[in-house]
Design an enzyme around this catalytic site. Structure first.
Site, PDB file in Angstrom:
ATOM      1  CG  HIS A   4     -53.759  45.624 -15.104  1.00 28.13           C
ATOM      2  ND1 HIS A   4     -52.942  46.467 -15.811  1.00 28.13           N
ATOM      3  CD2 HIS A   4     -53.992  46.235 -13.913  1.00 28.13           C
ATOM      4  CE1 HIS A   4     -52.676  47.544 -15.080  1.00 28.13           C
ATOM      5  NE2 HIS A   4     -53.317  47.423 -13.919  1.00 28.13           N
ATOM      6  CG  HIS A  47     -56.780  46.390 -10.185  1.00 30.13           C
ATOM      7  ND1 HIS A  47     -55.642  46.318  -9.415  1.00 30.13           N
ATOM      8  CD2 HIS A  47     -56.499  47.274 -11.175  1.00 30.13           C
ATOM      9  CE1 HIS A  47     -54.724  47.120  -9.914  1.00 30.13           C
ATOM     10  NE2 HIS A  47     -55.216  47.726 -10.987  1.00 30.13           N
TER      11      HIS A  47
HETATM   12  P1  5GP Z   1     -52.412  49.836 -12.045  1.00 35.35           P
HETATM   13  O1  5GP Z   1     -51.893  50.837 -11.060  1.00 35.35           O
HETATM   14  O2  5GP Z   1     -51.651  49.941 -13.368  1.00 35.35           O
HETATM   15  O3  5GP Z   1     -53.894  49.848 -12.222  1.00 35.35           O
HETATM   16  O4  5GP Z   1     -52.109  48.415 -11.416  1.00 35.35           O
HETATM   17  C1  5GP Z   1     -50.894  47.760 -11.539  1.00 35.35           C
HETATM   18  C2  5GP Z   1     -50.842  46.718 -10.438  1.00 35.35           C
HETATM   19  O5  5GP Z   1     -49.810  45.812 -10.732  1.00 35.35           O
HETATM   20  C3  5GP Z   1     -50.539  47.317  -9.059  1.00 35.35           C
HETATM   21  O6  5GP Z   1     -51.624  47.026  -8.169  1.00 35.35           O
HETATM   22  C4  5GP Z   1     -49.246  46.645  -8.638  1.00 35.35           C
HETATM   23  O7  5GP Z   1     -49.220  46.297  -7.271  1.00 35.35           O
HETATM   24  C5  5GP Z   1     -49.204  45.417  -9.528  1.00 35.35           C
HETATM   25  N1  5GP Z   1     -47.860  44.992  -9.879  1.00 35.35           N
HETATM   26  C6  5GP Z   1     -46.844  45.794 -10.325  1.00 35.35           C
HETATM   27  N2  5GP Z   1     -45.743  45.063 -10.552  1.00 35.35           N
HETATM   28  C7  5GP Z   1     -46.065  43.775 -10.259  1.00 35.35           C
HETATM   29  C8  5GP Z   1     -45.317  42.553 -10.276  1.00 35.35           C
HETATM   30  O8  5GP Z   1     -44.137  42.491 -10.630  1.00 35.35           O
HETATM   31  N3  5GP Z   1     -45.986  41.429  -9.914  1.00 35.35           N
HETATM   32  C9  5GP Z   1     -47.298  41.447  -9.526  1.00 35.35           C
HETATM   33  N4  5GP Z   1     -47.845  40.284  -9.182  1.00 35.35           N
HETATM   34  N5  5GP Z   1     -48.010  42.584  -9.479  1.00 35.35           N
HETATM   35  C10 5GP Z   1     -47.415  43.734  -9.832  1.00 35.35           C
END
Ligand code: 5GP
Ligand code: ZN
Length: 137
Positions: free
Chosen positions: A99, A101
């Site tokens: 993903h 951001h």
């Molecule tokens: P990472 O830390 O892997 O770069 O980002 C993962 C993102 O996914 C985090 O910002 C977190 O808030 C978001 N996230 C985790 N679980 C969920 C969920 O169930 N629904 C949504 N909409 N976002 C999520």
């Protein structure tokens, strides 16, 4: 993939606020935003991180990030926008489905990358560039 939260969102098994989707990509609001409107751009085909994402999906991934960034700009009028992809636990990744951001930023939002910047000496500059270039040729 089993027990992947983003795969569950893509299959509509779990609620998410979907901004848009097409055959390859879904964009949702992050559940814990850095600022309101913080969006995620997610390829529907599971891959653990950006490095293992199928190359045929990369153009649409970034086109979608640009599309959402423009929509954030025109809807929320942030002062700036960050595009971030965390790859690996030590880079801050917590969901192991690729993903990007897209984060609206504001002049006084208080977030900072607190960096202790390094400098290269001349031989290191060449050394690191050569090491990386070898893997690109
Ligand atoms: P990472 O830390 O892997 O770069 O980002 C993962 C993102 O996914 C985090 O910002 C977190 O808030 C978001 N996230 C985790 N679980 C969920 C969920 O169930 N629904 C949504 N909409 N976002 C999520
Ligand atoms: Zn997944």
């Amino acid at each position: 993939m089993d027990s992947c939260i983003f795969c569950s969102i893509i299959k509509k098994e779990i609620y998410a606020e979907i901004l848009f989707e097409d055959d390859e990509i879904i964009s949702i609001l992050d559940i814990n935003p850095m600022n309101y409107g913080h969006a995620l751009i997610i390829p529907k085909e599971h891959s653990d991180d950006f490095l293992s994402t199928s190359s045929h999906l990369i153009p649409n991934l970034f086109l979608s990030a640009q599309k959402v960034a423009k929509a954030l700009k025109s809807s929320l009028n942030p002062d700036g926008i960050n595009l971030v992809a965390n790859n690996g636990v030590y880079a801050g990744q917590s969901v192991f489905h690729t993903h990007i951001h897209v984060i609206p930023r504001y002049r006084d939002d208080g977030f900072q990358f607190k960096l202790d910047l390094k400098t290269y000496n001349d031989s290191d500059f060449l050394h690191f560039a050569d090491k990386i270039r070898k893997q690109l040729s």
